[in-house]
Scaffold this motif. Structure first.
Motif, PDB file in Angstrom:
ATOM      1  N   ALA A 156      -7.274 -10.484  -8.354  1.00 32.18           N
ATOM      2  CA  ALA A 156      -8.182 -10.102  -9.821  1.00 32.18           C
ATOM      3  C   ALA A 156      -9.262 -10.637  -9.149  1.00 32.18           C
ATOM      4  O   ALA A 156      -9.950 -10.682 -10.966  1.00 32.18           O
ATOM      5  CB  ALA A 156      -7.398 -11.542 -10.891  1.00 32.18           C
ATOM      6  N   HIS A 157      -9.346  -9.024  -8.129  1.00 30.52           N
ATOM      7  CA  HIS A 157     -11.374  -9.322  -7.713  1.00 30.52           C
ATOM      8  C   HIS A 157     -10.978  -7.861  -7.331  1.00 30.52           C
ATOM      9  O   HIS A 157     -10.663  -7.454  -6.195  1.00 30.52           O
ATOM     10  CB  HIS A 157     -11.237 -10.380  -7.917  1.00 30.52           C
ATOM     11  N   PRO A 158     -11.843  -6.595  -8.242  1.00 30.04           N
ATOM     12  CA  PRO A 158     -11.569  -5.504  -7.305  1.00 30.04           C
ATOM     13  C   PRO A 158     -12.235  -5.074  -5.924  1.00 30.04           C
ATOM     14  O   PRO A 158     -11.056  -4.781  -4.973  1.00 30.04           O
ATOM     15  CB  PRO A 158     -12.608  -4.857  -7.987  1.00 30.04           C
ATOM     16  N   ILE A 159     -12.660  -5.862  -4.920  1.00 29.52           N
ATOM     17  CA  ILE A 159     -12.989  -6.043  -3.975  1.00 29.52           C
ATOM     18  C   ILE A 159     -11.793  -6.971  -3.033  1.00 29.52           C
ATOM     19  O   ILE A 159     -11.107  -6.861  -2.024  1.00 29.52           O
ATOM     20  CB  ILE A 159     -14.631  -6.863  -3.448  1.00 29.52           C
ATOM     21  N   LEU A 160     -11.446  -8.144  -3.574  1.00 30.57           N
ATOM     22  CA  LEU A 160     -10.402  -8.699  -2.740  1.00 30.57           C
ATOM     23  C   LEU A 160      -9.217  -8.666  -2.840  1.00 30.57           C
ATOM     24  O   LEU A 160      -8.655  -8.379  -1.825  1.00 30.57           O
ATOM     25  CB  LEU A 160     -10.656 -10.287  -3.390  1.00 30.57           C
ATOM     26  N   GLY A 161      -8.577  -7.783  -4.061  1.00 33.79           N
ATOM     27  CA  GLY A 161      -7.218  -6.695  -3.990  1.00 33.79           C
ATOM     28  C   GLY A 161      -7.663  -5.975  -2.769  1.00 33.79           C
ATOM     29  O   GLY A 161      -6.202  -6.016  -2.829  1.00 33.79           O
ATOM     30  N   GLY A 162      -8.974  -5.479  -2.986  1.00 33.29           N
ATOM     31  CA  GLY A 162      -9.203  -4.068  -2.454  1.00 33.29           C
ATOM     32  C   GLY A 162      -8.428  -4.063  -1.030  1.00 33.29           C
ATOM     33  O   GLY A 162      -7.796  -4.036  -0.096  1.00 33.29           O
ATOM     34  N   TYR A 163      -9.151  -5.684  -0.387  1.00 34.28           N
ATOM     35  CA  TYR A 163      -9.078  -6.121   0.899  1.00 34.28           C
ATOM     36  C   TYR A 163      -7.566  -6.226   1.349  1.00 34.28           C
ATOM     37  O   TYR A 163      -7.024  -5.709   2.668  1.00 34.28           O
ATOM     38  CB  TYR A 163      -9.647  -6.689   1.247  1.00 34.28           C
ATOM     39  N   VAL A 164      -6.895  -6.501   0.608  1.00 36.01           N
ATOM     40  CA  VAL A 164      -5.606  -7.451   1.130  1.00 36.01           C
ATOM     41  C   VAL A 164      -4.326  -6.569   0.618  1.00 36.01           C
ATOM     42  O   VAL A 164      -3.881  -5.639   0.720  1.00 36.01           O
ATOM     43  CB  VAL A 164      -5.401  -8.547  -0.450  1.00 36.01           C
ATOM     44  N   ILE A 165      -4.626  -5.419  -0.469  1.00 43.37           N
ATOM     45  CA  ILE A 165      -3.659  -4.612  -0.601  1.00 43.37           C
ATOM     46  C   ILE A 165      -3.886  -3.126   0.738  1.00 43.37           C
ATOM     47  O   ILE A 165      -2.904  -2.700   0.377  1.00 43.37           O
ATOM     48  CB  ILE A 165      -4.031  -3.798  -1.661  1.00 43.37           C
ATOM     49  N   GLY A 166      -4.919  -2.956   0.866  1.00 44.66           N
ATOM     50  CA  GLY A 166      -5.360  -1.905   2.194  1.00 44.66           C
ATOM     51  C   GLY A 166      -4.858  -2.086   2.966  1.00 44.66           C
ATOM     52  O   GLY A 166      -4.619  -1.400   4.078  1.00 44.66           O
ATOM     53  N   LEU A 167      -5.512  -3.399   3.486  1.00 45.72           N
ATOM     54  CA  LEU A 167      -4.549  -4.310   4.556  1.00 45.72           C
ATOM     55  C   LEU A 167      -2.931  -4.015   4.812  1.00 45.72           C
ATOM     56  O   LEU A 167      -2.326  -3.606   5.378  1.00 45.72           O
ATOM     57  CB  LEU A 167      -4.980  -5.611   5.275  1.00 45.72           C
ATOM     58  N   ALA A 168      -2.280  -4.539   4.057  1.00 45.89           N
ATOM     59  CA  ALA A 168      -0.908  -3.732   3.522  1.00 45.89           C
ATOM     60  C   ALA A 168      -0.690  -3.080   3.925  1.00 45.89           C
ATOM     61  O   ALA A 168       0.470  -2.123   4.654  1.00 45.89           O
ATOM     62  CB  ALA A 168      -0.255  -4.044   1.943  1.00 45.89           C
ATOM     63  N   ALA A 169      -1.707  -1.771   3.407  1.00 43.18           N
ATOM     64  CA  ALA A 169      -1.263  -0.486   3.259  1.00 43.18           C
ATOM     65  C   ALA A 169      -0.949   0.198   4.999  1.00 43.18           C
ATOM     66  O   ALA A 169      -0.268   0.655   5.742  1.00 43.18           O
ATOM     67  CB  ALA A 169      -2.157   0.736   2.257  1.00 43.18           C
ATOM     68  N   ILE A 170      -2.170  -0.606   5.862  1.00 44.80           N
ATOM     69  CA  ILE A 170      -2.118  -0.666   7.391  1.00 44.80           C
ATOM     70  C   ILE A 170      -0.758  -1.113   8.107  1.00 44.80           C
ATOM     71  O   ILE A 170      -0.163  -0.355   8.879  1.00 44.80           O
ATOM     72  CB  ILE A 170      -3.534  -1.179   7.674  1.00 44.80           C
ATOM     73  N   TRP A 171      -0.384  -2.158   7.667  1.00 43.79           N
ATOM     74  CA  TRP A 171       0.590  -2.504   8.480  1.00 43.79           C
ATOM     75  C   TRP A 171       2.209  -1.758   7.908  1.00 43.79           C
ATOM     76  O   TRP A 171       2.428  -1.578   8.703  1.00 43.79           O
ATOM     77  CB  TRP A 171       1.069  -4.426   8.471  1.00 43.79           C
ATOM     78  N   LEU A 172       2.017  -1.498   6.692  1.00 42.30           N
ATOM     79  CA  LEU A 172       3.062  -0.606   6.290  1.00 42.30           C
ATOM     80  C   LEU A 172       2.884   0.672   6.801  1.00 42.30           C
ATOM     81  O   LEU A 172       4.245   1.016   7.465  1.00 42.30           O
ATOM     82  CB  LEU A 172       3.255  -0.369   4.623  1.00 42.30           C
ATOM     83  N   LEU A 173       1.811   1.477   7.244  1.00 42.37           N
ATOM     84  CA  LEU A 173       1.841   2.840   7.826  1.00 42.37           C
ATOM     85  C   LEU A 173       2.291   2.168   9.010  1.00 42.37           C
ATOM     86  O   LEU A 173       3.177   3.730   9.678  1.00 42.37           O
ATOM     87  CB  LEU A 173       0.467   3.962   7.970  1.00 42.37           C
ATOM     88  N   HIS A 174       2.296   1.318   9.389  1.00 37.01           N
ATOM     89  CA  HIS A 174       2.693   1.106  11.535  1.00 37.01           C
ATOM     90  C   HIS A 174       4.588   0.576  11.312  1.00 37.01           C
ATOM     91  O   HIS A 174       4.650   1.125  12.591  1.00 37.01           O
ATOM     92  CB  HIS A 174       1.381   0.351  11.938  1.00 37.01           C
ATOM     93  N   TRP A 175       4.776   0.695  10.106  1.00 35.71           N
ATOM     94  CA  TRP A 175       5.235  -0.478  10.857  1.00 35.71           C
ATOM     95  C   TRP A 175       6.580   0.164   9.266  1.00 35.71           C
ATOM     96  O   TRP A 175       6.897  -1.003   8.844  1.00 35.71           O
ATOM     97  CB  TRP A 175       5.471  -2.139  10.452  1.00 35.71           C
ATOM     98  N   ALA A 176       7.254   1.311   9.769  1.00 35.90           N
ATOM     99  CA  ALA A 176       8.005   2.555   8.754  1.00 35.90           C
ATOM    100  C   ALA A 176       9.411   2.190   8.837  1.00 35.90           C
ATOM    101  O   ALA A 176      10.283   1.394  10.031  1.00 35.90           O
ATOM    102  CB  ALA A 176       7.420   3.765   8.604  1.00 35.90           C
TER     103      ALA A 176
END
Length: 390
Positions: A156-176
């Motif tokens: 529940a913080h724009p910065i920390l939430g953005g980092y975790v969600i952004g990292l999830a996008a990266i690993w999903l992008l590689h591991w489809a």
């Protein structure tokens, strides 16, 4: 024993808890208790039966292990002159980190695809939490669309939430996933994760996500990575075109001034630092900040130049191991995670040895995943060949 069904289920729940409960657990205390029960406890119980795997890891990544041991030892020594409220608690946190890192080779048991599979489901789960957060923030709470969305739970913080969600996008992008049904869900999940990062207006997370996707063809040399890199460039241009006022409204958020003030603090105790777990404040432009907004300067403030060199060695050794395995699916994923995390560290992360929290996703999670690279190099599955079991 670590290969038995009950042990694998236990550890699978542990990794999923780490990935998802940070957004779903009602309290941080419950999140920590779940990690103890589902992640740390099985790692300690199964460590002896998995000793052959741990020996294999040590022989293959001895320098990484020595760098981690050196960092832990220096942190313990720094407690002698530090001002931590409870030195024993700081020492206990180092033990937690060690068990967390040991968990990954024990869980993988020489099969990196196990880790990939759980990370895939974790990424899809985080995409669902991103959707729920968007609905709650704009729909239920009625915030205006240009307000910075916040995640759920500990995100529940724009910065920390953005980092975790952004990292999830990266690993999903590689591991489809490979199946068509799951690929449709995968594309929707990527859209939700990327949309959340944009709506969070976290420029650090957005920049880390953009540059990582743009650089993806360097280590994942296939048509799909080039398409996503071109798409990222197009989305970035359109986002800046339409959201320029929001992007530039906050200026540089005192980051250059904080960096200068942090360097001045480092100059006061360049070799010893303040000591592990010592609290401090950074004063810049008449403002007081409770951390350095940069993981590398934060480490140097606490642990001095020796701590910085040891952490730098850990981080570069993770990169080396990932690069050596860049022809494999697992290695390419770790490369992307490393790149995103390295960029994210520059803007806001300032916790290395604290209790498990959002910052662990860009500090200790990449290191833990890197320990499995020992067995990934035996596989030659690339970006265009996804495990059928996914």
């Amino acid at each position: 024993m670590q290969a038995t069904r009950w042990a694998q289920v236990w550890m699978t729940i542990g990794l999923l808890w780490f990935l998802l409960a940070i957004a779903l657990a009602p309290t941080n205390k419950l999140y920590q208790q779940g990690l103890v029960a589902f992640l740390w406890l099985p790692a300690m119980v199964l460590a002896w039966s998995a000793r052959e795997r741990l020996v294999e890891w040590w022989r293959a990544q001895r320098w990484l292990g020595l760098a981690l041991l050196g960092l832990a030892a220096w942190g313990l020594i720094s407690l002698l002159w530090g001002h931590a409220e409870d030195p024993s608690r700081e020492a206990k946190r180092l033990l937690y980190i060690a068990v967390f890192l040991l968990f990954f080779p024990i869980f993988a048991n020489a099969r990196p695809e196990r880790v990939i599979r759980v990370m895939q489901w974790g990424g899809l789960g985080l995409a669902v939490t991103a959707l729920l957060a968007i609905i709650q923030f704009y729909g239920i709470k009625g915030n205006v669309w240009w307000a910075r969305v916040e995640g759920l739970g500990e995100l529940a913080h724009p910065i920390l939430g953005g980092y975790v969600i952004g990292l999830a996008a990266i690993w999903l992008l590689h591991w489809a996933p490979r199946t068509r049904a799951l690929q449709a869900a995968w594309l929707v999940a990527l859209a939700l994760l990327g949309g959340f990062v944009l709506l969070s207006q976290s420029r650090g997370a957005a920049l880390a996500l953009f540059l990582t996707v743009l650089a993806m063809p360097i280590w994942c040399r296939d048509r799909r990575s080039r398409i996503f890199a071109a798409g990222a460039l197009l989305v970035a241009m359109l986002a800046f075109w339409f959201l320029e006022p929001l992007v530039l409204a906050r200026g540089v958020s005192y980051r250059p001034q904080i960096l200068v003030a942090s360097l001045q603090m480092i100059a006061e105790h360049p070799w010893t630092g303040l000591g592990l777990g010592s609290s401090y404040n950074v004063f810049a432009e008449g403002q007081m900040f409770d951390h350095a907004h940069n993981l590398f300067t934060h480490i140097t403030i606490e642990l001095g130049i020796p701590g910085l060199l040891l952490w730098g060695a850990v981080w570069l050794l993770v990169l080396r191991e990932a690069w050596r395995a860049r022809e494999t699916l697992y290695g390419q994923g770790v490369m992307g995670i490393w790149m995103f995390s390295f960029l994210a560290m520059q803007f806001d992360a300032a916790s290395l040895t604290g209790t498990p929290r959002a910052e662990w996703f860009i500090s200790w999670l990449p290191v833990g995943l890197a320990t499995v690279l020992v067995w990934a190099r035996g596989s030659h599955t690339g970006c265009d060949k996804i495990p059928r079991s996914s």
